[in-house]
Enzyme design. Structure first.
Site, mmCIF file in Angstrom:
data_model
loop_
_atom_site.group_PDB
_atom_site.id
_atom_site.type_symbol
_atom_site.label_atom_id
_atom_site.label_comp_id
_atom_site.label_asym_id
_atom_site.label_seq_id
_atom_site.Cartn_x
_atom_site.Cartn_y
_atom_site.Cartn_z
ATOM 1 N N LYS A 11 4.288 4.155 -12.345
ATOM 2 C CA LYS A 11 3.179 5.119 -12.387
ATOM 3 C C LYS A 11 3.342 5.779 -10.732
ATOM 4 C CE LYS A 11 -0.018 2.513 -13.138
ATOM 5 N NZ LYS A 11 0.391 1.130 -12.930
ATOM 6 N N ARG A 25 -8.853 0.880 -15.278
ATOM 7 C CA ARG A 25 -8.159 -0.561 -15.348
ATOM 8 C C ARG A 25 -9.123 -1.466 -16.341
ATOM 9 N NH1 ARG A 25 -4.494 -0.250 -10.622
ATOM 10 N NH2 ARG A 25 -3.454 -2.002 -10.457
ATOM 11 N N ARG A 64 10.793 -5.630 -4.908
ATOM 12 C CA ARG A 64 10.453 -4.324 -4.247
ATOM 13 C C ARG A 64 10.068 -4.503 -2.967
ATOM 14 N NH1 ARG A 64 5.371 -0.836 -6.708
ATOM 15 N NH2 ARG A 64 4.108 -2.574 -6.213
ATOM 16 N N ARG A 112 5.320 -5.802 -0.123
ATOM 17 C CA ARG A 112 3.753 -5.832 -0.419
ATOM 18 C C ARG A 112 3.198 -7.066 -0.467
ATOM 19 N NH1 ARG A 112 1.679 -1.301 -4.572
ATOM 20 N NH2 ARG A 112 0.402 -3.010 -5.249
ATOM 21 N N ARG A 152 -1.453 -10.401 -11.526
ATOM 22 C CA ARG A 152 -1.737 -8.844 -11.819
ATOM 23 C C ARG A 152 -1.291 -8.589 -13.155
ATOM 24 N NH1 ARG A 152 1.685 -6.437 -7.337
ATOM 25 N NH2 ARG A 152 1.019 -4.340 -8.106
#
Ligand code: AMP
Length: 213
Positions: free
Chosen positions: A16, A87, A121, A154, A165
């Protein structure tokens, strides 16, 4: 300049952020992303504590905090692409109250692929460019190709927090997609292809759905 109001839905790791940034650039609209906005305000004191306390464990930051950030950003924007919000159903109801959406796009990616993408990532701590240890590694290990900055993971991309998550997404955010399925311009796009292919599909949708683009 369009005044399009675009909502991009999808699980964490669906792309996104990447796609919204490209859309914002190409359609001259503002990229509103609650994840980045909250990361910039991690230690802000609120009556619910700081955003950091929730983000570090992968939980959602309380609605009043996030709603206020989104309202201010939407009020200041002509056209926008919204990413990372709503969300849950309550946030979706709030969004419906404060604005009208022209188009809603949902990026679909399997859980296995999301796990691989998120845990691998790495992000440049200086310029924010994204890499992936396996799919898009930097030329020199742990170093940004663009600016030479150090690459970091992160905090919430650890395997444990990613699992949490994704669970939050399935339980709390999946119903938001169902909420928008009946929107007059709802589009599901396969997000498991290359960023360029996904962007092409999104562009095709937006060119036909946005007034004056
Ligand atoms: P993201 O970068 O979109 O994956 O968001 C990172 C974290 O910020 C999430 O795991 C949540 O803790 C928080 N967050 C982002 N957007 C929202 C939202 N709309 N509502 C509540 N918390 C959010």
């Amino acid at each position: 300049m369009t005044t399009g109001h675009v909502l991009l839905l999808g699980p964490p790791g669906a792309g996104k952020g990447t796609q919204s940034a490209r859309v914002a650039d190409s359609f001259d609209i503002v990229h509103i992303t609650t994840g980045d906005a909250l990361r910039a305000r991690k230690d802000m004191e609120t009556e619910f504590g700081t955003p950091r306390e929730y983000m570090e464990t992968g939980e959602l930051v309380p609605d009043p905090v996030v709603n206020e950030i989104v309202k201010a950003a939407i009020d200041a924007a002509d056209g926008f692409i919204l990413d990372g919000y709503p969300r849950n159903r309550e946030q979706a109801a709030y969004l419906d109250e404060i604005t009208e959406l022209d188009v809603v796009i949902s990026l679909e990616v399997s859980r296995e692929e999301l796990l691989l993408r998120l845990t691998g990532r790495r992000i440049c701590e200086d310029c924010g460019t994204n890499f992936h240890v396996e799919f898009t590694p930097p030329e020199t290990e742990d170093t940004c190709d663009d600016c030479g900055g150090g690459l970091v993971q992160r905090e919430d991309d650890s395997k444990e927090t990613v699992e949490e998550r994704l669970n939050v997404f399935e339980e709390t955010t999946r119903p938001v997609i169902e909420h928008y399925r009946s929107h007059k311009s709802f589009h599901e796009i396969d997000g498991e292809r290359s960023p360029a292919e996904v962007f092409e599909s999104i562009t095709t949708v937006l060119e036909s759905a946005l007034p004056g683009s």
